[in-house]
Design a protein around this motif. Structure first.
Motif, PDB file in Angstrom:
ATOM      1  N   GLY A  82       0.817  -1.219   0.000  1.00  0.00           N
ATOM      2  CA  GLY A  82       0.000   0.000   0.000  1.00  0.00           C
ATOM      3  C   GLY A  82       0.845   1.261   0.000  1.00  0.00           C
ATOM      4  N   GLY A  83       2.181   1.128  -0.002  1.00  0.00           N
ATOM      5  CA  GLY A  83       3.080   2.285  -0.077  1.00  0.00           C
ATOM      6  C   GLY A  83       3.715   2.650   1.259  1.00  0.00           C
ATOM      7  N   ASN A  84       3.610   1.770   2.266  1.00  0.00           N
ATOM      8  CA  ASN A  84       4.192   2.048   3.581  1.00  0.00           C
ATOM      9  C   ASN A  84       5.699   1.737   3.553  1.00  0.00           C
ATOM     10  OD1 ASN A  84       5.045   1.884   6.280  1.00  0.00           O
ATOM     11  ND2 ASN A  84       2.947   1.454   6.970  1.00  0.00           N
ATOM     12  N   ALA A  85       6.524   2.774   3.574  1.00  0.00           N
ATOM     13  CA  ALA A  85       7.974   2.597   3.430  1.00  0.00           C
ATOM     14  C   ALA A  85       8.582   1.880   4.629  1.00  0.00           C
ATOM     15  CB  ALA A  85       8.650   3.956   3.249  1.00  0.00           C
ATOM     16  N   LEU A  86       8.068   2.199   5.849  1.00  0.00           N
ATOM     17  CA  LEU A  86       8.610   1.554   7.049  1.00  0.00           C
ATOM     18  C   LEU A  86       8.349   0.046   7.003  1.00  0.00           C
ATOM     19  CD1 LEU A  86       9.976   1.986   9.834  1.00  0.00           C
ATOM     20  CD2 LEU A  86       7.672   2.152  10.812  1.00  0.00           C
ATOM     21  N   SER A  87       7.140  -0.321   6.584  1.00  0.00           N
ATOM     22  CA  SER A  87       6.814  -1.753   6.479  1.00  0.00           C
ATOM     23  C   SER A  87       7.680  -2.443   5.432  1.00  0.00           C
ATOM     24  CB  SER A  87       5.337  -1.933   6.115  1.00  0.00           C
ATOM     25  OG  SER A  87       4.548  -1.683   7.236  1.00  0.00           O
TER      26      SER A  87
END
Lengths: 531, 304
Positions: free
Chosen positions: A241-246
Motif C-alpha cells: 500500500g506504499g508504507n515505506a517503514l513496512s
C-alpha cells in the motif's frame, strides 16, 4: 570469475529449454520455440486459475479495508508454490551437483560457488512465485488505488519474497538431503509421497472455494492470525500500500533470515558438497543365495523391476493402491453411495451390480504393468534371451506379476462391493468371474500391444512407461471396452436381465482373454525371441 | 629434480575411521607418479585433500612451494584435475564447455581461442569442437576432460582413474597423448589407476593400504623387492625339471620356476647348464607386487 560462475549456473538451470535429456540431444530451433510456447501456455493456464482466485479475494477484501491481507495471502500462496518448485532444485543444485568436485578443485572460494548455486535456486523460485504474483499484481492494480511508492514496492516485493522462498528452499532442501540418506526403500517412499501430494492437491483444489468463503466471511479473524503468525507478510501487505517503514521491516526480516541460513550453509558447504548424501551406506553381508524355480526367479525379477522404478509404479500400478482405498471408502460410505445410486437409477436398481462390476474393471485397468514390460527390458533384453528360459516362461512371468498385483486388490474391492450391495448368489459369483476375465484380458492386451510396438532403445524409462502406444492402448482400451459393454447393455436390456447380460459378458470376456492368452504364448513368444 | 608435491604426516579421520594415517611422500617435477590402493585405502581422501575439497586433520601439503593451508588458491592454480566422472555439460558443445570452464580461470577472448587451438591440436579434437558432449564417445569425452584440466596450463595433472571403462585401443591412445603432454609441457602426472600395466610405466609408485603407505619405489625396485623373477623352461621333460629340486608349475607349454631375483636365476642356470637349453627370464608383474604387499587383488574397482 563470479560472472562466469553465474552464467554457468543459469545455463545449467535453464538447459532443459535447449536440451532434450530424454533423447540426449539438443533441441532444434523449432523445438525450442515450441517448448517455450508450451511452457508459457502452461504458466498462462495456471496464471488464469490464480487470477480468478485473486479476483474473488481482492475486491471484497479491498472494500473491507483489508487490501494488505489480500496481498499477504497471495504472497503466502506464492511462497508455497515457489518452495514447492524450489526445494527439489535446491537439493539437486547443492547436494547432487555433478561438478562440485571440479569447482572446488579450482581456485574459486567455496562461498562464491555457493552463491552461484543459490542464484539458480533463486531464479527457479522466482519463476514459480511469479505464476502467482503476476496475476495477483494485475488484480491488485485493477481493484486497489496505489500511489507511486506502492507501485514501486509492489514491483520490488516479488524479488524480496523470492529471497524468502530461497531461504525456505535451502532449509527444506537440507532436510530432504538428510532424510534421503537415511531412507531405505526410497522408491516406494517416493511413490507414497507422490500419491500423498496428489491427494493433498486435489483436496486443496476442492476446498479452495470453501477457503475463500471462510476468509471473506471472517476477514478480521484471518487478518489477526496473519498479523500474529506471519508477521513479515503483514508488513509485506502494508508495504504494497506504499508504507515505506513496512517495506523496510519486511526486507530486513527476510534479509536477516537469509543471512543466517547463508552463513550456516557457507560454513558447511565444503562438507555438504563433498559428502555423498545421495546414498545410504549398506553393510555387505555374505549369505547363501536362495534357490528358486525358473518361474519363481523370473517372477521375482519382474517384481524387483517394478519396485525399482517409481515412474513404473506410479503410472502402471496405481490400481494397486486405489482398489483397497476404494474398498475402505465403500465400507465406510457404502450405504450413502447406495442410497445416492438408488436415487439416480430409480426403477433400475438391478443395474447397480453391473455398474459396480464396471467400476471395479475401470479401476483395475489402471494397472497396466504388462504394457511397458517388454520395452523396459531395453538394452538388457539379451540377458533374458540368453538365459536357459523360453520366451513363454519370460512372458508368463510378466503376466503373472500383472495378475497377482491386480487380482489381489481387485478381490478385496469385489468383496467389499458384495458386502455393501448384497447381490443375488448368481450375481455374487458372476461379478468376480467377469472381473477376473477382464483383468486377464487387460494383461494379455497390454503385453501383445507392447510386443507389437516395442521400444528397446530408450534413454529414459519415462519413454516406454509414459509415452508408448502400448500403455495408451492398455489403459484407454480397458476403459473403452467397459464403456462399450455398458452401452451394449442399454441396447439389450429389453430382452436381457442384468444377470443374464453379465453371464453373456463373462463368457465373452473369458473367450477373448483365452484367445489373447494363446496369442501371447504362440505368436507373442515368437516375436519376443526375435526382438 | 625439484619436489613439486610434498605431503608430510597427513592425517584424516571420519569419525572413528582413520582414512589416512601419517602419510608422507613427495612427487618430483615432471614425473609420472602412480598412487595405488584398493577401494577404501585412502587414495580418494588424499586426492580430495590435495585438490582442496577436504580439510585435513593434521600434516602439511605443499604444492610447488605453496602451503595449501596458507595459499590455497595459488596451490590450486597449479593443479588440473581429471575426475573419474566427467563434470562437463552434456547439452553444450565442446567449445562452449571449454569456454565456460576457461572463464572460471579468467581465460577469455583471444587467450582462450589460442589455448583451445593448442589443446585441440595436441589432443586431436579439432573436428569435435562444434559437437555436443552427449554425442561423443567415451574416449573422445576423456580427451575433452583432459583438455579442460589443462586449460590454465597447470604444472600438475591429477588423473583419477582416467582410463576406467575405456577399451584397450582408446586407453593406449590416451596414454600416448599423456606421454606427449609430459614431454611438451613438462607436466607432472599424479595418477590413480586400477590397471597395473599403467602403473608399471610410472616413475614412482606408492601403494596405500588402510590409510598407510605399505610400499614405495620405482616399478623395478618394487618388482625386485616384492615379486622376484620367473624362469620358464621349454622343450624339457618333467623329470628333468624335478632334478633342479625347485618348486615349479606347468604353464603355457613350459615349466615355470619362481626365483628371488635375477642373480639367483643366473646362479641356477649356471649350476644346471644341461637343463637350461631353451628358457626365458621375466620380472614379476605389478599385480604380483600389489598382491604381495597388500594381500589383495585389484579388480577394476572392487576388492577381492
Amino acid at each position: 570469475m563470479i560472472r562466469a560462475l553465474f552464467k554457468k549456473q543459469m545455463m545449467e538451470v535453464f538447459s532443459w529449454i535447449f536440451y532434450d535429456r530424454k533423447a540426449g540431444k539438443t533441441r532444434s530451433k523449432k523445438g525450442i520455440i515450441g517448448y517455450v510456447i508450451l511452457y508459457l501456455a502452461l504458466f498462462a493456464f495456471l496464471g488464469v486459475i490464480f487470477f480468478s482466485f485473486a479476483t474473488m479475494l481482492c475486491e471484497p477484501l479491498a472494500e473491507a479495508g483489508f487490501a494488505w491481507l489480500y496481498f499477504a495471502l497471495m504472497g503466502l500462496l506464492a511462497v508455497a508454490l515457489g518452495v514447492f518448485g524450489g526445494v527439489f532444485n535446491t537439493f539437486a543444485s547443492l547436494y547432487l551437483a555433478k561438478d562440485n568436485d571440479l569447482l572446488l578443485s579450482m581456485p574459486i572460494p567455496p562461498a562464491k560457488i555457493l552463491a552461484a548455486r543459490l542464484s539458480g535456486v533463486y531464479a527457479i523460485g522466482l519463476l514459480y512465485e511469479l505464476i502467482v504474483m503476476i496475476p495477483a499484481l494485475i488484480v491488485y492494480f485493477i481493484h486497489v488505488r496505489v500511489g507511486i511508492l506502492g507501485i514501486l514496492f509492489t514491483l520490488l516485493i516479488p524479488l524480496v519474497l523470492s529471497v524468502f522462498v530461497l531461504t525456505l528452499s535451502c532449509i527444506l532442501g537440507w532436510v530432504v538431503a538428510i532424510v534421503s540418506t537415511r531412507l531405505k526403500n526410497k522408491n516406494i517412499i517416493t511413490v507414497i509421497l507422490s500419491l500423498v501430494f496428489l491427494a493433498g492437491y486435489y483436496y486443496l483444489y476442492s476446498q479452495a472455494y470453501a477457503v475463500i468463503g471462510k476468509i471473506l466471511a471472517n476477514p478480521d479473524g484471518i487478518a489477526e492470525s496473519v498479523r500474529s503468525i506471519f508477521y513479515p507478510f503483514y508488513h509485506m501487505g502494508l508495504a504494497a500500500g506504499g508504507n515505506a517503514l513496512s517495506m523496510l521491516i519486511f526486507t530486513a526480516i527476510i534479509g536477516a533470515l537469509f543471512c543466517i541460513v547463508y552463513l550456516v550453509l557457507s560454513k558447511s558447504f565444503l562438507r555438504i558438497a563433498t559428502e555423498n548424501r545421495g546414498t545410504a551406506k549398506t553393510k555387505y553381508k555374505e549369505k547363501a543365495v536362495k534357490s528358486k524355480s525358473v518361474s519363481g526367479a523370473l517372477l521375482h525379477k519382474e517384481l524387483r523391476r517394478f519396485l525399482s522404478s517409481p515412474i513404473y509404479m506410479l503410472n502402471c500400478g496405481l490400481g494397486i493402491i486405489l482398489m483397497p482405498i476404494a474398498a475402505i471408502a465403500l465400507l465406510i460410505k457404502g450405504n450413502d453411495l447406495l442410497e445416492m445410486l438408488s436415487g439416480m437409477f430409480e426403477g433400475l436398481e438391478n443395474v447397480i451390480p453391473l455398474l459396480a462390476a464396471a467400476a471395479i474393471c475401470i479401476i483395475a485397468s489402471m494397472n497396466d504393468l504388462t504394457a511397458p514390460s517388454v520395452s523396459l527390458e531395453g538394452k538388457n533384453l539379451w540377458i533374458v534371451q540368453s538365459l536357459p528360459v523360453t520366451a513363454r516362461q519370460a512372458l508368463t512371468a510378466k503376466l503373472k506379476l500383472h495378475l497377482i498385483l491386480t487380482i489381489v486388490p481387485a478381490a478385496i474391492l469385489t468383496l467389499c462391493v458384495e458386502i455393501v450391495l448384497k447381490p443375488s448368489v448368481v450375481l455374487g459369483i458372476l461379478i468376480p468371474v467377469a472381473v477376473l476375465a477382464f483383468i486377464l484380458m487387460g494383461a494379455c492386451l497390454g503385453l501383445l500391444a507392447n510386443l507389437k510396438m516395442p521400444n528397446l532403445k530408450w534413454a529414459n524409462e519415462t519413454v516406454p512407461v509414459k509415452q508408448s502406444m502400448a500403455v495408451t492402448i492398455a489403459l484407454f482400451g480397458g476403459w473403452i471396452i467397459v464403456l462399450a459393454l455398458g452401452g451394449l447393455y442399454f441396447l439389450c436390456r429389453s430382452f436381457l436381465s442384468p444377470t443374464l447380460y453379465l453371464l453373456v459378458v463373462s463368457v465373452l470376456l473369458w473367450v477373448v482373454a483365452l484367445v489373447l492368452l494363446r496369442r501371447v504364448m504362440t505368436k507373442g513368444a515368437a516375436v519376443f525371441e526375435s526382438l | 629434480m625439484k619436489q613439486i608435491i610434498e605431503i608430510s604426516h597427513l592425517n584424516k579421520s571420519f569419525g572413528e575411521i582413520k582414512a589416512v594415517q601419517d602419510l608422507s611422500f613427495s612427487v618430483r617435477e615432471g614425473e609420472l607418479f602412480a598412487f595405488l590402493g584398493v577401494n577404501g585405502a585412502g587414495k580418494s581422501t588424499t586426492i580430495n585433500i590435495l585438490c582442496g575439497q577436504l580439510r585435513k586433520d593434521s600434516g602439511t601439503v605443499m604444492i610447488d612451494g605453496a602451503d595449501l593451508d596458507k595459499n590455497r588458491n595459488a596451490a590450486k592454480r597449479d593443479l588440473g584435475v581429471v575426475f573419474q566422472n566427467s563434470a562437463l555439460d552434456q547439452p553444450l558443445t565442446v567449445r562452449e564447455n571449454l569456454r565456460s570452464r576457461a572463464a572460471l580461470y579468467g581465460i577469455t577472448g583471444k587467450a582462450f581461442e589460442e589455448r583451445l587451438r593448442e589443446l585441440a591440436r595436441l589432443l586431436d579434437f579439432e573436428n569435435l569442437l562444434g559437437r555436443t558432449l552427449g554425442k561423443l564417445s567415451g574416449g573422445q569425452r576423456r580427451r575433452i576432460d583432459i583438455a579442460r584440466a589443462l586449460l590454465h596450463k597447470p604444472k600438475i595433472l591429477v588423473l583419477d582413474e582416467p582410463t576406467t571403462g575405456l577399451d584397450p585401443q582408446t586407453r593406449s591412445l590416451l596414454w600416448n597423448v599423456i606421454g606427449d603432454l609430459r614431454r611438451r609441457e613438462n607436466l607432472t602426472v599424479f595418477l590413480t589407476t586400477h590397471y597395473m600395466e599403467e602403473a608399471a610405466d610410472a616413475d614412482t609408485v606408492v601403494i596405500l593400504d588402510g590409510g598407510k603407505i605399505v610400499a614405495e619405489g620405482t616399478p623395478l625396485e618394487l618388482k625386485n623387492r616384492y615379486s622376484g623373477d620367473f624362469i620358464t623352461l621349454y622343450g624339457i621333460s618333467e623329470e628333468e625339471v624335478k632334478t633342479l629340486k625347485e618348486s615349479f608349475e606347468y604353464r603355457n607349454g613350459g615349466y615355470r620356476i619362481a626365483v628371488p631375483d635375477t642373480a639367483a636365476a643366473t646362479e641356477l642356470i649356471l649350476r644346471n647348464p644341461d637343463v637350461f637349453r631353451d628358457y626365458e627370464i621375466v620380472k614379476g608383474r605389478m599385480d604380483d607386487v600389489f598382491l604381495a604387499v597388500t594381500g589383495k587383488n585389484l579388480t577394476g574397482g572392487a576388492e577381492k
